[in-house]
Design a protein around this motif. Structure first.
Motif, PDB file in Angstrom:
ATOM      1  N   LEU A  32       0.724  -1.092  -0.122  1.00 16.76           N
ATOM      2  CA  LEU A  32       0.108  -0.127   0.108  1.00 16.76           C
ATOM      3  C   LEU A  32       0.959   1.252   0.083  1.00 16.76           C
ATOM      4  O   LEU A  32       0.457   2.309  -0.644  1.00 16.76           O
ATOM      5  CB  LEU A  32      -1.032   0.205   1.130  1.00 16.76           C
ATOM      6  CG  LEU A  32      -2.137   0.977   0.967  1.00 16.76           C
ATOM      7  CD1 LEU A  32      -2.972   0.661  -0.094  1.00 16.76           C
ATOM      8  CD2 LEU A  32      -2.839   0.950   2.449  1.00 16.76           C
ATOM      9  N   VAL A  69       0.563   4.513  -2.434  1.00 13.54           N
ATOM     10  CA  VAL A  69       0.196   5.727  -2.063  1.00 13.54           C
ATOM     11  C   VAL A  69       1.429   6.890  -2.500  1.00 13.54           C
ATOM     12  O   VAL A  69       0.954   7.982  -3.180  1.00 13.54           O
ATOM     13  CB  VAL A  69       0.010   6.006  -0.540  1.00 13.54           C
ATOM     14  CG1 VAL A  69       0.232   7.466  -0.008  1.00 13.54           C
ATOM     15  CG2 VAL A  69      -0.962   5.031   0.061  1.00 13.54           C
ATOM     16  N   ALA A  72      -4.297  11.782   4.649  1.00 14.89           N
ATOM     17  CA  ALA A  72      -4.377  10.274   4.628  1.00 14.89           C
ATOM     18  C   ALA A  72      -5.161   9.823   6.018  1.00 14.89           C
ATOM     19  O   ALA A  72      -5.002  10.464   6.750  1.00 14.89           O
ATOM     20  CB  ALA A  72      -3.129   9.590   4.298  1.00 14.89           C
ATOM     21  N   GLY A 113      -5.674   0.797   6.413  1.00  8.33           N
ATOM     22  CA  GLY A 113      -5.691   0.116   5.127  1.00  8.33           C
ATOM     23  C   GLY A 113      -5.112  -1.185   5.321  1.00  8.33           C
ATOM     24  O   GLY A 113      -4.357  -1.695   6.153  1.00  8.33           O
ATOM     25  N   ILE A 166      -7.560  -0.033  -6.554  1.00  7.55           N
ATOM     26  CA  ILE A 166      -7.616   1.324  -6.224  1.00  7.55           C
ATOM     27  C   ILE A 166      -8.807   1.975  -6.615  1.00  7.55           C
ATOM     28  O   ILE A 166      -9.206   2.018  -7.674  1.00  7.55           O
ATOM     29  CB  ILE A 166      -6.616   2.298  -6.652  1.00  7.55           C
ATOM     30  CG1 ILE A 166      -4.945   1.573  -6.023  1.00  7.55           C
ATOM     31  CG2 ILE A 166      -6.663   3.665  -6.255  1.00  7.55           C
ATOM     32  CD1 ILE A 166      -4.017   2.256  -6.806  1.00  7.55           C
ATOM     33  N   LEU A 168      -7.376   1.048  -1.430  1.00  9.62           N
ATOM     34  CA  LEU A 168      -6.901   2.454  -1.321  1.00  9.62           C
ATOM     35  C   LEU A 168      -8.217   3.360  -1.897  1.00  9.62           C
ATOM     36  O   LEU A 168      -8.513   3.049  -3.003  1.00  9.62           O
ATOM     37  CB  LEU A 168      -5.580   2.753  -2.179  1.00  9.62           C
ATOM     38  CG  LEU A 168      -4.960   4.301  -2.091  1.00  9.62           C
ATOM     39  CD1 LEU A 168      -4.626   4.669  -0.482  1.00  9.62           C
ATOM     40  CD2 LEU A 168      -3.784   4.337  -3.061  1.00  9.62           C
ATOM     41  N   ARG A 174      -7.875   2.529   3.270  1.00 11.60           N
ATOM     42  CA  ARG A 174      -7.053   3.968   3.669  1.00 11.60           C
ATOM     43  C   ARG A 174      -7.466   4.861   2.401  1.00 11.60           C
ATOM     44  O   ARG A 174      -7.612   4.459   1.236  1.00 11.60           O
ATOM     45  CB  ARG A 174      -5.463   3.568   3.305  1.00 11.60           C
ATOM     46  CG  ARG A 174      -4.844   5.116   3.548  1.00 11.60           C
ATOM     47  CD  ARG A 174      -3.268   5.007   3.635  1.00 11.60           C
ATOM     48  NE  ARG A 174      -2.516   3.933   4.403  1.00 11.60           N
ATOM     49  CZ  ARG A 174      -1.305   3.631   4.281  1.00 11.60           C
ATOM     50  NH1 ARG A 174      -0.431   4.308   3.445  1.00 11.60           N
ATOM     51  NH2 ARG A 174      -0.917   2.768   5.072  1.00 11.60           N
TER      52      ARG A 174
END
Length: 239
Positions: free
Chosen positions: A130, A134, A147, A151, A158, A179, A199
């Motif tokens: 993850l 990001v 953020a 997650g 995503i 995400l 997340r």
């Protein structure tokens, strides 16, 4: 060299100009000019007059042109505008070009709010950790604002969504998205982020809009390589 009218015609398809013009929203020429465009400026909004910065360009592409005073605008500098068309098609929502840039393949069925398509879940060819994902999103937008949530350790999906509600977060999580990428994290959806174990990443409204302007600029450069496209914000960036 093209005029501002040629640029608008080239972007008419990607912006779905006919639809947005029919709805009274700009997606083309805002101020007409017959000047050949050799230098095009990208900027979110014109700011307040005097518009000394605009005199450096033959034309300008704006996201929010509504406060522009034509009487104070430099003579001969054309203006293109893309408002809701950019938000709907070239921001964090239903944006296939962004999916391609991030290496995602979008699901056939979009995420919907009130029946309207507002985003999608995109699949990676294989699951990735993850944190690097990001970082990839942050690099594409030039940063992030916020953020939320831990997650999963890794994910192969995503969600790119133009809004954030608890229902949208839940729908994305049900499809396996680890995400959730959007412009701003909204209060009522925060609890859903933790409950669903995803997340959420807010890239910021202006960064999302700036991505869209840059992408439109790249479409123009691809058609007319001799047109210089410049980010015209006060900091040397789009904003």
């Amino acid at each position: 060299m093209p005029t501002v009218h040629d640029l608008a015609d080239h972007l008419a398809g990607p912006l779905d100009r006919a639809r947005y013009h029919a709805e009274g929203d700009p997606a083309g020429v805002w101020l007409a000019s017959d000047r050949e465009v050799r230098r095009l400026g990208l900027r979110l909004e014109p700011g307040r007059p005097p518009y000394d910065w605009a005199a450096a360009f033959d034309a300008v592409l704006l996201h929010r042109p509504f406060g522009l005073w034509p009487a104070r605008w430099p003579d001969g500098v054309g203006v293109l505008a893309a408002h809701r068309a950019l938000d709907d098609r070239f921001s964090t929502g239903l944006n296939p070009d962004l999916a391609t840039a991030l290496g995602l393949v979008a699901d056939d069925e979009p995420l919907r709010r009130d029946g309207n398509a507002i985003g999608f879940v995109g699949r990676l060819t294989e699951a990735g950790r993850l944190d690097p994902l990001v970082d990839r999103v942050a690099a594409e937008f030039g940063g992030t604002d916020e953020a939320l949530g831990d997650g999963p350790g890794s994910t192969d999906a995503i969600a790119l969504v133009g809004a954030m509600t608890a229902e949208l977060v839940e729908a994305a999580a049900e499809r396996g998205a680890g995400l959730y990428v959007t412009g701003q994290i909204r209060g009522p959806a925060r609890e859903a982020v933790h409950r669903c174990g995803v997340r959420a990443l807010a890239v910021g409204q202006e960064r999302a809009e700036a991505w869209g302007l840059r992408h439109l600029g790249r479409l123009i450069e691809a058609r007319w390589p001799d047109v210089e496209v410049v980010e015209a914000g006060s900091s040397g960036r789009v904003a």
